[in-house]
Structure formats: C-alpha cells, structure tokens
Design a protein around this motif. Structure first.
Motif, mmCIF file in Angstrom:
data_model
loop_
_atom_site.group_PDB
_atom_site.id
_atom_site.type_symbol
_atom_site.label_atom_id
_atom_site.label_comp_id
_atom_site.label_asym_id
_atom_site.label_seq_id
_atom_site.Cartn_x
_atom_site.Cartn_y
_atom_site.Cartn_z
ATOM 1 N N MET A 1 -31.523 -12.385 -23.545
ATOM 2 C CA MET A 1 -32.837 -11.390 -23.207
ATOM 3 C C MET A 1 -32.158 -10.126 -23.119
ATOM 4 N N VAL A 2 -32.524 -9.094 -23.721
ATOM 5 C CA VAL A 2 -31.735 -7.746 -23.554
ATOM 6 C C VAL A 2 -33.274 -6.854 -23.213
ATOM 7 N N ILE A 3 -32.619 -5.818 -22.445
ATOM 8 C CA ILE A 3 -33.358 -4.494 -22.206
ATOM 9 C C ILE A 3 -32.740 -3.281 -22.983
ATOM 10 N N ARG A 4 -33.355 -2.846 -23.767
ATOM 11 C CA ARG A 4 -32.840 -1.739 -24.561
ATOM 12 C C ARG A 4 -33.612 -0.142 -23.910
ATOM 13 N N LEU A 54 -27.299 1.102 -21.785
ATOM 14 C CA LEU A 54 -28.159 0.180 -22.523
ATOM 15 C C LEU A 54 -27.593 0.143 -23.986
ATOM 16 N N PRO A 55 -27.970 -1.232 -24.701
ATOM 17 C CA PRO A 55 -28.671 -2.363 -24.254
ATOM 18 C C PRO A 55 -27.905 -3.002 -23.192
ATOM 19 N N ALA A 56 -28.229 -3.844 -22.182
ATOM 20 C CA ALA A 56 -27.838 -4.669 -21.394
ATOM 21 C C ALA A 56 -28.504 -6.006 -21.299
ATOM 22 N N VAL A 57 -27.818 -6.925 -20.765
ATOM 23 C CA VAL A 57 -28.155 -8.343 -20.322
ATOM 24 C C VAL A 57 -28.042 -8.220 -18.734
ATOM 25 N N LEU A 58 -29.095 -8.818 -18.338
ATOM 26 C CA LEU A 58 -29.391 -8.906 -16.662
ATOM 27 C C LEU A 58 -29.136 -10.255 -16.488
ATOM 28 N N GLY A 59 -29.372 -10.567 -15.189
ATOM 29 C CA GLY A 59 -29.220 -11.925 -14.561
ATOM 30 C C GLY A 59 -27.914 -11.985 -13.564
ATOM 31 N N GLY A 60 -28.344 -12.166 -12.256
ATOM 32 C CA GLY A 60 -27.267 -12.185 -11.046
ATOM 33 C C GLY A 60 -27.068 -13.624 -10.646
ATOM 34 N N ASP A 61 -27.413 -14.573 -11.427
ATOM 35 C CA ASP A 61 -27.288 -15.843 -10.853
ATOM 36 C C ASP A 61 -27.016 -16.875 -12.204
ATOM 37 N N VAL A 62 -25.873 -17.868 -11.864
ATOM 38 C CA VAL A 62 -25.436 -18.464 -13.120
ATOM 39 C C VAL A 62 -24.975 -19.996 -12.772
ATOM 40 N N SER A 63 -25.367 -20.975 -13.360
ATOM 41 C CA SER A 63 -24.568 -22.283 -13.146
ATOM 42 C C SER A 63 -24.413 -22.679 -14.582
ATOM 43 N N ALA A 90 -21.663 -5.335 -15.863
ATOM 44 C CA ALA A 90 -20.757 -5.880 -17.049
ATOM 45 C C ALA A 90 -21.459 -5.887 -18.548
ATOM 46 N N GLN A 91 -23.130 -6.040 -18.295
ATOM 47 C CA GLN A 91 -23.828 -5.888 -19.357
ATOM 48 C C GLN A 91 -23.875 -6.914 -20.120
ATOM 49 N N GLN A 92 -23.106 -8.253 -19.708
ATOM 50 C CA GLN A 92 -23.391 -9.366 -20.133
ATOM 51 C C GLN A 92 -23.494 -10.415 -18.746
ATOM 52 N N ALA A 93 -24.722 -10.717 -18.465
ATOM 53 C CA ALA A 93 -24.903 -11.595 -17.263
ATOM 54 C C ALA A 93 -25.557 -12.561 -17.623
ATOM 55 N N GLY A 94 -26.620 -13.113 -16.636
ATOM 56 C CA GLY A 94 -26.875 -14.648 -16.623
ATOM 57 C C GLY A 94 -28.135 -14.744 -17.851
ATOM 58 N N TYR A 95 -29.068 -13.896 -18.225
ATOM 59 C CA TYR A 95 -29.883 -14.174 -19.129
ATOM 60 C C TYR A 95 -29.364 -14.165 -20.575
ATOM 61 N N ALA A 96 -28.502 -15.101 -20.667
ATOM 62 C CA ALA A 96 -27.894 -15.162 -21.963
ATOM 63 C C ALA A 96 -27.182 -16.708 -22.275
ATOM 64 N N GLU A 97 -26.860 -17.218 -23.297
ATOM 65 C CA GLU A 97 -26.357 -18.609 -23.484
ATOM 66 C C GLU A 97 -24.951 -18.506 -23.074
ATOM 67 N N TYR A 98 -24.225 -17.438 -22.849
ATOM 68 C CA TYR A 98 -22.866 -17.163 -22.471
ATOM 69 C C TYR A 98 -22.728 -16.063 -21.817
#
Length: 311
Positions: A1-4, A54-63, A90-98
């Motif tokens: 999920m990306v924000i532009r 931007l664009p960026a992928v957010l998400g500060g928690d991952v397991s 890093a623009q590649q955080a937790g709201y993504a598959e990798y």
C-alpha cells in the motif's frame, strides 16, 4: 500500500512494486503481518517527515520470515522468523509483502507468539521498554503513573512496569477503564477524575516515583505535578507551557525518541515468552483495508494495536 501524496486515509492505495533486494548487511523479510501506529498517520498527513520522498511505503512494525540475506550477514539465515521496526525513511516498510532492513535491527521473534501478535510489538513495545525499563528504570515497590495507558505504547508500558514490580496507575477514557483494570493497573478516568489528586491520594500525598506521559502538550505539566520530589518523568511528545515543578522539585525529564536496534527487541523477548506481558491486539485487517485502521488512528481514540495480515 503506497502513498503518492500526503493527505487523508484515501491516499493509501494498492500498487505493484519491484521486490527489493538486500544489500551488504541487509536481510529481506517476507512480511507475514504488520501493525499500524499513530506516527504513520502523521507521516501520511505530511505532519511528520514532510520531506519524505514520495511515493513511499509506510509501516513501522513487521513480523515475518527471512527469504534473502545480503553479503556479510552471519547471524541470521533464510527461514528465520524475525520481527523488527523498519526505518520509515527507507520508503520500503511494513505495508508490503516484502521489506529490506539492516540485519542489525531484526531480531528472532518471540517463540511463543504468532506473527500476528509479534507484529504488534516492535515500535510501541520498544518505545515503552525504552521509557519504563531503560530511562525511568522502574524498580520493585515504586508507584508509576502512565498517561494514555490504553493505547499501543501505553498497554505495553503498564505491563512492563507491573512486571518490574511496580504499582501502576493509568489514565484512559471511560470506554477503556476495563482494559486498564484487566492489565493490572489502577484505572483513572481522566474525564471524571483528576490524575494528580488520585495519584497523590494513592501515595500518601507523596506523588508517583515515575510518570510516563503519552499525551504531551500541556499534560506534561500535569505529569510533573503528579510526580514526587526528585521524581522521574518521560515523554514521547513535546511539552507546551511552563513546567515549574520540574526544576522547583528537582525532577528529571527524559525525552523518548525510538531508535532502531536489535538489542532492545532481544531484551523484551523473554518477557513475552514468559507470559509477563502480551500485545493487546484489538483488530485485525487484511493489508488492503489499512485505510480503516488509519481512520481509527486519525480519531485519536486508539485501544491497543491493529494488525494487518499481509502474507
């Protein structure tokens, strides 16, 4: 999920992006679960980190599970289950598959927890650990006041302080009094009761040994009044107004800004594996519905953590 662009929850949109490759000293996590945090809503709004490219992928928690390891990484291997707090810059955080992170900030997840529960810990739990254990150094027999005890950081802070042997008082709205009591705290309804009066009544007029303020602004003056002489106070948000008690009563104020490190996660892990604390997960959503979690974050009335199911 990306924000532009910066804006409301609607700016979170699905997108296909290239799978990131780990460089030297990095690992790639196949994300099983992620969690949302208030800071991510502020970044999405453009209030925090307004210069984020931007664009960026957010998400500060991952397991998740490591599926690639970069050169120079010797203490983690493909197939390891880890949890971490990715760098949001890093623009590649937790709201993504990798996501790719430095191996120095990824830790083996608690064995006793699912990915769903582990994903709720790193950022909020790490902030609470930094405040309660490292900075305030809460000790057995002390009295601790937590302002905002029902939120993501607050629920961990209450449990960590109790695990350290402290008596805990915590504030929340009327809908979350039951949660505070369930966690073992003396619940204070800030709509009805004065936290300073309740704290002083409960300590023979002395005040709390330590106070964690998760509200900030003018509430920090309240925290200082609730603390004893030579008491310790920590805040994760900036203060507003005058703080006369701070210097007149020889108090210590700690500012808390979470840094990424594996050591803190390793320190916390046994507390969860021994059942001394648990993440309070109050909602689970598929990644594609992350907007709903951000709508809740924007309301300012969070309870525990919302976890996103990713993989």
């Amino acid at each position: 999920m990306v924000i532009r662009e910066f804006g409301g929850p609607e700016v979170l949109t699905p997108a296909e992006v290239d799978v990131p490759e780990p460089g030297p000293g990095e690992v790639r996590v196949r994300v099983a679960a992620a969690a949302t945090n208030p800071v991510e809503a502020k970044i999405r709004q453009g209030v925090a980190m307004p210069d984020l490219p931007l664009p960026a992928v957010l998400g500060g928690d991952v397991s998740g599970v490591l599926d690639a390891v970069g050169p120079g990484v010797a203490d983690l291997a493909v197939g390891d289950e880890v949890y971490c707090t990715p760098e949001l810059t890093a623009q590649q955080a937790g709201y993504a598959e990798y996501c790719v992170v430095s191996a120095s900030i990824a830790a083996p997840k608690p064995r006793s927890l699912s990915h769903r529960d582990a994903a709720a810990i790193p950022l909020a739990g790490g902030t609470a650990w930094e405040a309660i254990v490292r900075r305030l150094a809460v000790r057995p027999g002390e009295t601790v006041l937590v302002h905002g005890g029902s939120g993501g950081v607050g629920t961990f802070a209450v449990q960590f302080a109790i695990a350290a042997g402290a008596r805990v008082l915590a504030t929340a709205g009327p809908k979350n009094q039951d949660l505070l009591a369930e966690l073992g705290a003396v619940a204070i309804d800030y709509h009805r009761d004065d936290p300073v009066a309740v704290t002083r009544d409960g300590t023979g007029g002395r005040g709390a040994d330590a106070v964690l303020d998760l509200v900030g602004g003018e509430n920090l003056a309240v925290s200082c009044r609730a603390a004893r002489d030579f008491g310790r106070i920590a805040t994760v948000l900036p203060p507003a107004g005058e703080l006369p008690d701070l210097y007149q009563r020889n108090q210590v104020l700690h500012g808390i800004m979470l840094t990424r490190e594996r050591a803190r996660l390793d320190e916390m892990t046994p507390v969860f594996d021994r059942g001394l604390a648990r993440p309070v997960v109050t909602g689970t959503l598929p990644l594609e519905r992350v907007r709903e979690s951000h709508e809740q974050l924007d309301s300012g009335h969070g309870r525990g953590k919302t976890v996103l199911e990713v993989g």
